[in-house]
Design a protein around this motif. Sequence first.
Motif, PDB file in Angstrom:
ATOM      1  N   LEU A  92       2.649 -15.601  -9.416  1.00 58.69           N
ATOM      2  CA  LEU A  92       1.823 -15.404 -10.603  1.00 58.69           C
ATOM      3  C   LEU A  92       1.115 -16.707 -10.958  1.00 58.69           C
ATOM      4  CD1 LEU A  92       4.367 -13.472 -12.888  1.00 58.69           C
ATOM      5  CD2 LEU A  92       2.774 -12.526 -11.215  1.00 58.69           C
ATOM      6  N   ARG A  93      -0.118 -16.577 -11.461  1.00 58.89           N
ATOM      7  CA  ARG A  93      -0.903 -17.747 -11.874  1.00 58.89           C
ATOM      8  C   ARG A  93      -1.306 -17.589 -13.342  1.00 58.89           C
ATOM      9  NH1 ARG A  93      -2.589 -16.775  -6.424  1.00 58.89           N
ATOM     10  NH2 ARG A  93      -2.299 -18.620  -5.112  1.00 58.89           N
ATOM     11  N   PRO A  94      -0.409 -17.914 -14.270  1.00 59.53           N
ATOM     12  CA  PRO A  94      -0.696 -17.692 -15.693  1.00 59.53           C
ATOM     13  C   PRO A  94      -1.809 -18.564 -16.258  1.00 59.53           C
ATOM     14  CG  PRO A  94       1.662 -18.049 -15.288  1.00 59.53           C
ATOM     15  CD  PRO A  94       0.933 -18.441 -14.046  1.00 59.53           C
ATOM     16  N   PHE A  95      -2.070 -19.727 -15.648  1.00 60.18           N
ATOM     17  CA  PHE A  95      -3.046 -20.680 -16.190  1.00 60.18           C
ATOM     18  C   PHE A  95      -4.429 -20.529 -15.550  1.00 60.18           C
ATOM     19  CE2 PHE A  95      -0.105 -24.323 -17.875  1.00 60.18           C
ATOM     20  CZ  PHE A  95       0.376 -23.447 -18.830  1.00 60.18           C
ATOM     21  N   LEU A  96      -4.668 -19.452 -14.847  1.00 56.27           N
ATOM     22  CA  LEU A  96      -5.919 -19.331 -14.103  1.00 56.27           C
ATOM     23  C   LEU A  96      -7.141 -19.278 -15.028  1.00 56.27           C
ATOM     24  CD1 LEU A  96      -6.373 -19.333 -11.091  1.00 56.27           C
ATOM     25  CD2 LEU A  96      -6.410 -16.835 -11.105  1.00 56.27           C
TER      26      LEU A  96
END
Length: 354
Positions: free
Chosen positions: A156-160
Amino acid sequence: MLRDFLRDAGLPPQRSNPHVLLVACSGGPDSLALAEAASFFNRRGDYTVGAAVVDHGLQPGSAEIAEAAAGKLRGMGLSPVTVRRVQVPESGMGPEAAARTVRYEALDAAAEEAGADAVLLGHTLDDQAEQVLLGLARGSGTRSLAGMPARRGIYLRPFLGLRREEVEEICAAQGLEPWHDPTNADPAFARSRVRTSVLPFLENELGPGIAEALFRSSRILAQDADFLDAQAARTYARLRAEAAQTPGTDGPAETETPAAGGGPEEILLSEESLRDLPPAMRQRVLALAAAELGAARPSWERVRAVESLLRREGSAGPVQLAGKVSAYRQVRGKPVPQGGPSYGNLVFRKKSSA
């Protein structure tokens, strides 16, 4: 933001039997800020949060840098925190790609050992903009220009959607001292040149907001790519089923020859059905046939070479693809390797390892 992202990903906070998260952290600003954000929910008991630091061993003092990052993560209360030391092999894929391959192998192993439900990566909007520009420079297609997905499997890439300066502000506000990777400014790497020269040049010449515009383009293209890929998968399944049921002009079409490993060694697809498809769909279907036989995703040039066989002009092939897979069109009256004479099919075949 992080809590909403995790909730949308199907990992809502829960005090009873909380989900296990693993932060992939290099010690840089992005991943350190992400670890700090995750540690808040770890302290609340909403999630169990650990971390993994991958030491690629490519720079002097990399072991000390990795241990320092691990120490900061343990100071946040994250557990378990592990340092994974990997060896980046010399290969034809280039140092960045080789490092990425072994890094994800190490993170896969760390996630399995920790029983993690998700691995959190600290990529930002700026990373995405750089990825899109690199894809444009390579002349890539829709999927590549879609950039990095917000979610792929357990990653997962929450800061994208955050800018790089925003995560640096998080570090400053929390008194964190991130490590700054010197390769990010090394002009020997294409990504570094995009970061330090190309994007600033575009901002200067075209005005601010270029990174955000590239990010928006990536999100639009990701939706398009998802739709086209789903349509291609359904179309490929239909053509495979039709080929299994429809005899060829001079005899039955052998659509699947079992390989020693259990998968198919040969796939036949109707030339007529392929010609009836729009190019965007046809090229994806051809790539899927190659992938089913174990080939790496073929380049656009290789797919176009296979597509040219459908014109029935000149050579009947074979066109060589990766993974010992080749494609050719059947010649009238000539048998396929494991069947009788058949005509009107494009044949994908994997060379036997025996």
